[in-house]
Design a protein around this motif. Structure first.
Motif, PDB file in Angstrom:
ATOM      1  N   VAL A 104     -42.436  28.048  19.802  1.00 41.82           N
ATOM      2  CA  VAL A 104     -41.460  26.517  19.718  1.00 41.82           C
ATOM      3  C   VAL A 104     -42.521  25.949  18.967  1.00 41.82           C
ATOM      4  O   VAL A 104     -43.671  25.725  19.295  1.00 41.82           O
ATOM      5  N   LYS A 105     -42.102  25.168  17.923  1.00 45.83           N
ATOM      6  CA  LYS A 105     -42.616  24.184  17.166  1.00 45.83           C
ATOM      7  C   LYS A 105     -43.040  22.904  17.912  1.00 45.83           C
ATOM      8  O   LYS A 105     -41.974  22.194  18.480  1.00 45.83           O
ATOM      9  N   ASN A 106     -44.311  22.816  17.859  1.00 42.24           N
ATOM     10  CA  ASN A 106     -44.873  21.031  18.312  1.00 42.24           C
ATOM     11  C   ASN A 106     -44.640  20.193  17.462  1.00 42.24           C
ATOM     12  O   ASN A 106     -45.541  20.218  16.395  1.00 42.24           O
ATOM     13  N   GLU A 107     -43.701  19.580  17.303  1.00 44.74           N
ATOM     14  CA  GLU A 107     -43.721  18.349  16.272  1.00 44.74           C
ATOM     15  C   GLU A 107     -44.831  17.392  16.299  1.00 44.74           C
ATOM     16  O   GLU A 107     -45.125  16.818  15.177  1.00 44.74           O
TER      17      GLU A 107
ATOM     18  N   GLU B 174     -46.297  18.256   6.911  1.00 43.84           N
ATOM     19  CA  GLU B 174     -46.112  18.989   5.603  1.00 43.84           C
ATOM     20  C   GLU B 174     -47.036  20.021   5.590  1.00 43.84           C
ATOM     21  O   GLU B 174     -46.910  20.645   4.386  1.00 43.84           O
ATOM     22  N   ASN B 175     -48.124  20.047   5.980  1.00 49.78           N
ATOM     23  CA  ASN B 175     -49.364  20.963   5.789  1.00 49.78           C
ATOM     24  C   ASN B 175     -49.444  22.035   7.031  1.00 49.78           C
ATOM     25  O   ASN B 175     -50.148  22.848   6.828  1.00 49.78           O
ATOM     26  N   ALA B 176     -48.923  21.693   7.982  1.00 49.73           N
ATOM     27  CA  ALA B 176     -49.127  22.400   9.104  1.00 49.73           C
ATOM     28  C   ALA B 176     -47.790  22.511  10.104  1.00 49.73           C
ATOM     29  O   ALA B 176     -47.135  21.600  10.367  1.00 49.73           O
ATOM     30  N   SER B 177     -47.612  23.656  10.712  1.00 47.12           N
ATOM     31  CA  SER B 177     -46.793  23.809  11.879  1.00 47.12           C
ATOM     32  C   SER B 177     -47.301  24.265  13.140  1.00 47.12           C
ATOM     33  O   SER B 177     -48.175  25.331  12.941  1.00 47.12           O
ATOM     34  N   SER B 178     -47.559  23.709  14.138  1.00 48.94           N
ATOM     35  CA  SER B 178     -48.089  23.851  15.481  1.00 48.94           C
ATOM     36  C   SER B 178     -47.028  24.673  16.371  1.00 48.94           C
ATOM     37  O   SER B 178     -46.069  24.355  16.852  1.00 48.94           O
ATOM     38  N   MET B 179     -47.295  26.099  16.300  1.00 48.38           N
ATOM     39  CA  MET B 179     -46.354  26.908  16.967  1.00 48.38           C
ATOM     40  C   MET B 179     -46.741  27.469  18.258  1.00 48.38           C
ATOM     41  O   MET B 179     -47.677  28.545  18.402  1.00 48.38           O
TER      42      MET B 179
ATOM     43  N   TRP C 285     -47.038  29.531  21.482  1.00 47.26           N
ATOM     44  CA  TRP C 285     -46.437  30.899  21.965  1.00 47.26           C
ATOM     45  C   TRP C 285     -46.542  31.010  23.502  1.00 47.26           C
ATOM     46  O   TRP C 285     -45.590  31.433  24.191  1.00 47.26           O
ATOM     47  N   SER C 286     -47.574  30.011  24.185  1.00 47.50           N
ATOM     48  CA  SER C 286     -47.611  29.933  25.615  1.00 47.50           C
ATOM     49  C   SER C 286     -48.364  28.699  25.914  1.00 47.50           C
ATOM     50  O   SER C 286     -48.702  28.054  25.256  1.00 47.50           O
ATOM     51  N   GLU C 287     -48.490  28.382  27.397  1.00 46.16           N
ATOM     52  CA  GLU C 287     -49.213  27.234  27.678  1.00 46.16           C
ATOM     53  C   GLU C 287     -50.582  27.274  27.230  1.00 46.16           C
ATOM     54  O   GLU C 287     -51.149  26.043  27.167  1.00 46.16           O
ATOM     55  N   THR C 288     -51.057  28.355  26.914  1.00 46.49           N
ATOM     56  CA  THR C 288     -52.441  28.503  26.697  1.00 46.49           C
ATOM     57  C   THR C 288     -52.899  29.021  25.095  1.00 46.49           C
ATOM     58  O   THR C 288     -54.087  29.116  24.630  1.00 46.49           O
ATOM     59  N   ILE C 289     -51.906  29.363  24.312  1.00 49.59           N
ATOM     60  CA  ILE C 289     -51.926  30.014  22.920  1.00 49.59           C
ATOM     61  C   ILE C 289     -50.922  29.328  22.003  1.00 49.59           C
ATOM     62  O   ILE C 289     -49.760  29.028  22.358  1.00 49.59           O
ATOM     63  N   THR C 290     -51.504  28.777  20.935  1.00 55.30           N
ATOM     64  CA  THR C 290     -50.755  28.371  19.968  1.00 55.30           C
ATOM     65  C   THR C 290     -51.347  28.740  18.552  1.00 55.30           C
ATOM     66  O   THR C 290     -52.485  29.057  18.271  1.00 55.30           O
TER      67      THR C 290
END
Length: 134
Positions: free
Chosen positions: A27-30, A35-40, A42-47
């Motif tokens: 899930v993308k964390n806006e 424009e340079n990065a997407s914070s995706m 995976w779990s409460e402890t892994i991005t």
């Protein structure tokens, strides 16, 4: 504070990479995307921090590796069943990744498959039946 893991991955096409990671369950964390990065997440402890190549290069003095040609890491992700392993690999293949970059492994108590994302980063979803480990 909970210990967390942030995997910074260089990507050539941020939109393509973002769609791929959404397809495999992130899930993308806006709040931490631009424009340079997407914070995706995976779990409460892994991005997974997907970083455009030029932006990624601001974090290191080393050249950025071509993950299609070299392997710097293999990212293993636990799944709750064999079916979830299969579903993740199939979603990766449908979304621009490459399924089964090496032969699937069925060790009885552990089931593993692999895939590469569009930038060549290798993943290994795995299910382990802890009741069968002896």
């Amino acid at each position: 504070m909970t210990k967390m893991i942030f995997l910074n991955l260089p990507v050539k096409d941020l939109a393509t990479a973002t769609a791929f990671y959404e397809a495999i369950g992130c899930v993308k964390n806006e709040q931490f995307s631009n424009e340079n990065a997407s914070s995706m997440v995976w779990s409460e402890t892994i991005t997974f921090q997907l970083l455009q190549h030029g932006y990624y290069q601001t974090f290191t003095t080393k050249p950025t590796a071509d993950a299609h040609a070299t392997s710097g890491m293999l990212i293993a992700l636990s799944r709750d069943s064999r079916e979830e392993v299969d579903a993740m690999v199939e979603a990766a293949a449908r979304s621009g990744g490459q399924a089964d970059v090496r032969e699937p492994q069925d060790l009885g108590f552990m089931y593993l498959r692999s895939f590469a994302d569009p930038d060549g980063h290798d993943f290994e979803p795995a299910y382990m039946d802890m009741g069968s480990v002896g």
